[in-house]
Write a protein that holds these residues in place. Structure first.
Motif, short mmCIF file in Angstrom:
data_model
loop_
_atom_site.label_atom_id
_atom_site.label_comp_id
_atom_site.label_asym_id
_atom_site.label_seq_id
_atom_site.Cartn_x
_atom_site.Cartn_y
_atom_site.Cartn_z
N VAL A 175 -4.73 6.66 -1.19
CA VAL A 175 -4.09 5.62 -1.06
C VAL A 175 -4.11 4.58 -2.42
CG1 VAL A 175 -3.57 5.54 1.40
CG2 VAL A 175 -5.60 4.14 0.34
N THR A 176 -3.10 3.79 -2.71
CA THR A 176 -3.47 2.80 -3.71
C THR A 176 -2.63 1.48 -3.23
OG1 THR A 176 -3.13 2.25 -6.04
CG2 THR A 176 -1.42 3.38 -5.09
N GLY A 177 -3.17 0.37 -3.67
CA GLY A 177 -2.26 -0.98 -3.38
C GLY A 177 -1.99 -1.62 -4.49
N ILE A 178 -0.93 -2.36 -4.42
CA ILE A 178 -0.15 -3.12 -5.68
C ILE A 178 -0.34 -4.53 -4.92
CG2 ILE A 178 1.84 -3.93 -6.68
CD1 ILE A 178 1.24 -0.11 -5.63
N VAL A 237 0.80 -1.25 -0.13
CA VAL A 237 -0.06 -0.10 -0.04
C VAL A 237 0.92 1.21 0.19
CG1 VAL A 237 -2.09 1.21 1.10
CG2 VAL A 237 -1.89 -1.18 1.24
N LEU A 238 0.61 2.16 -0.65
CA LEU A 238 1.15 3.42 -0.84
C LEU A 238 0.39 4.39 -0.54
CD1 LEU A 238 3.23 3.02 -4.59
CD2 LEU A 238 3.90 2.12 -2.43
N ASP A 294 1.26 13.82 -0.16
CA ASP A 294 0.28 14.85 -0.69
C ASP A 294 -1.17 14.65 -0.67
OD1 ASP A 294 0.31 13.36 -2.72
OD2 ASP A 294 1.22 14.92 -4.25
N GLY A 295 -1.24 13.04 -0.31
CA GLY A 295 -2.73 12.67 -0.30
C GLY A 295 -3.50 12.38 -1.57
N ASP A 296 -2.82 12.43 -2.84
CA ASP A 296 -3.29 12.11 -3.99
C ASP A 296 -2.46 11.56 -4.89
OD1 ASP A 296 -4.64 12.40 -6.30
OD2 ASP A 296 -4.30 14.44 -6.81
N VAL A 297 -3.14 10.13 -5.20
CA VAL A 297 -2.03 9.20 -6.06
C VAL A 297 -1.89 9.72 -7.33
CG1 VAL A 297 -2.28 6.83 -7.21
CG2 VAL A 297 -2.83 7.34 -4.66
N PHE A 298 -3.00 10.48 -7.96
CA PHE A 298 -3.01 10.93 -9.17
C PHE A 298 -2.00 12.12 -9.46
CE2 PHE A 298 -6.44 7.93 -9.02
CZ PHE A 298 -6.26 7.20 -10.03
N THR A 299 -0.78 12.05 -9.38
CA THR A 299 0.07 13.17 -9.85
C THR A 299 1.11 12.31 -10.70
OG1 THR A 299 1.48 12.84 -7.85
CG2 THR A 299 -0.34 14.52 -7.64
N PRO A 300 1.91 12.98 -11.45
CA PRO A 300 2.81 12.16 -12.32
C PRO A 300 4.12 11.44 -11.42
CG PRO A 300 2.43 14.27 -13.22
CD PRO A 300 1.75 14.36 -12.19
N THR A 301 4.35 12.04 -10.34
CA THR A 301 5.51 11.38 -9.48
C THR A 301 4.84 10.33 -8.70
OG1 THR A 301 6.54 13.51 -9.28
CG2 THR A 301 6.98 11.94 -7.56
N ASN A 302 3.59 10.65 -8.17
CA ASN A 302 3.02 9.51 -7.46
C ASN A 302 2.74 8.33 -8.24
OD1 ASN A 302 3.26 10.82 -4.95
ND2 ASN A 302 1.17 11.55 -5.33
N LEU A 303 2.16 8.53 -9.50
CA LEU A 303 1.82 7.42 -10.64
C LEU A 303 3.17 6.70 -10.88
CD1 LEU A 303 -1.05 9.06 -12.61
CD2 LEU A 303 -1.12 7.19 -10.67
N ASP A 304 4.21 7.54 -11.28
CA ASP A 304 5.22 6.88 -11.19
C ASP A 304 5.81 5.76 -10.26
OD1 ASP A 304 8.17 6.75 -12.87
OD2 ASP A 304 8.88 7.40 -11.06
N ALA A 305 5.77 6.13 -8.96
CA ALA A 305 5.94 5.34 -8.06
C ALA A 305 5.12 4.13 -7.95
CB ALA A 305 5.71 6.10 -6.61
N VAL A 306 3.87 4.10 -8.16
CA VAL A 306 3.13 2.95 -8.65
C VAL A 306 3.85 2.21 -9.64
CG1 VAL A 306 0.78 2.02 -9.27
CG2 VAL A 306 0.94 4.09 -7.90
N GLU A 307 3.96 2.73 -10.89
CA GLU A 307 4.73 2.10 -11.97
C GLU A 307 6.01 1.14 -11.49
OE1 GLU A 307 4.79 3.61 -16.20
OE2 GLU A 307 4.30 5.37 -15.20
N PHE A 308 6.73 2.13 -10.95
CA PHE A 308 7.97 1.50 -10.12
C PHE A 308 7.94 0.20 -9.14
CE2 PHE A 308 11.06 1.29 -6.61
CZ PHE A 308 12.57 1.01 -7.42
N THR A 309 6.74 0.46 -8.34
CA THR A 309 6.53 -0.80 -7.45
C THR A 309 6.00 -1.80 -8.19
OG1 THR A 309 5.73 1.16 -5.79
CG2 THR A 309 5.22 -1.24 -5.21
#
Length: 223
Positions: A103-106, A13-14, A18-33
């Motif tokens: 939050v988002t889960g992988i 779980v990420l 900033d409390g928002d998954v939908f930003t370029p940096t945070n989405l990149d974190a999801v891709e990396f994970t």
């Protein structure tokens, strides 16, 4: 489990700062994970908002592609388009993404071998990945849960209990014996009975081939 498969998984779980998954940096974190999660021991499937197979049509063509790909270079309208799809998709909402997008889960599905306990190896790999994510994306909190983490928690808790609660228990017993019996020989005899009884029980378990699990690790305390 014998008919189908064991429900072993690790859920990463990420929680972005900033409390928002939908930003370029945070989405990149999801891709990396998501990409790194495939490298966990015995991983056979990884599900996240980034590799969700988004299907849409363009004239007579039906296009199927990852929902999030190369998000670090995305424009704001691309981010919002991905948000709209994710929050409207029943397979993602409340499963891989929260309604507020905070939050988002992988989810990593595992195929564990039947003849070997590899849970500690998988957990060590997951914890290493969590540390790398937090180092790569400062401010992002990473939480680990799932069936495999739960199984490992039982074993770790049992080991911690044996290293802390067991000595405390014996200390309390000895102190109570000294106070109540007021006899050195009586105290020593009682402690020896406890030790030999627990040792015999654990030894018999070993000779009979019984595995040492989280419940059976409490045998000395019960004896």
């Amino acid at each position: 489990q014998r008919i189908y498969t064991q429900p072993d998984n690790v859920l990463i779980v990420l929680e972005p700062a900033d409390g928002d998954v939908f930003t370029p940096t945070n989405l990149d974190a999801v891709e990396f994970t998501t990409a790194e999660a495939w490298k966990l021991p015995h991983s056979i499937r990884v599900d996240s908002i980034s590799n969700f197979q988004n299907t849409y049509s363009e004239e007579d063509d039906l296009i199927v592609e990852d929902l999030v790909l190369g998000a670090l270079a995305w424009a704001p309208e691309q981010v919002e388009a991905a948000r709209k799809v994710a929050l409207a998709e029943p397979m993602l909402l409340n499963r891989s993404i929260s309604p507020s997008s905070h939050v988002t889960g992988i989810n990593v599905t595992l195929q564990m071998p039947e003849d070997e306990d590899v849970t500690p190896v998988v957990v060590a790999g997951a914890r290493d990945l969590a540390a790398r994510i937090e180092a790569r994306y400062p401010g992002t909190n990473v939480y680990l849960t799932g069936q495999t983490m739960l199984n490992n928690a039982f074993a770790e808790s049992s080991m911690n209990d044996m290293s802390t609660l067991m000595p405390i228990m014996f200390g309390v017993i000895v102190l109570a014996m000294v106070v109540l019996l007021r006899s050195f020989s009586g105290t020593v005899s009682t402690v020896l009975v406890i030790l030999f009884s627990a040792g015999t029980a654990m030894g018999m378990m070993g000779w009979l081939g019984m595995p040492l699990t989280a419940p059976t690790a409490s045998v000395p305390t019960m004896v």
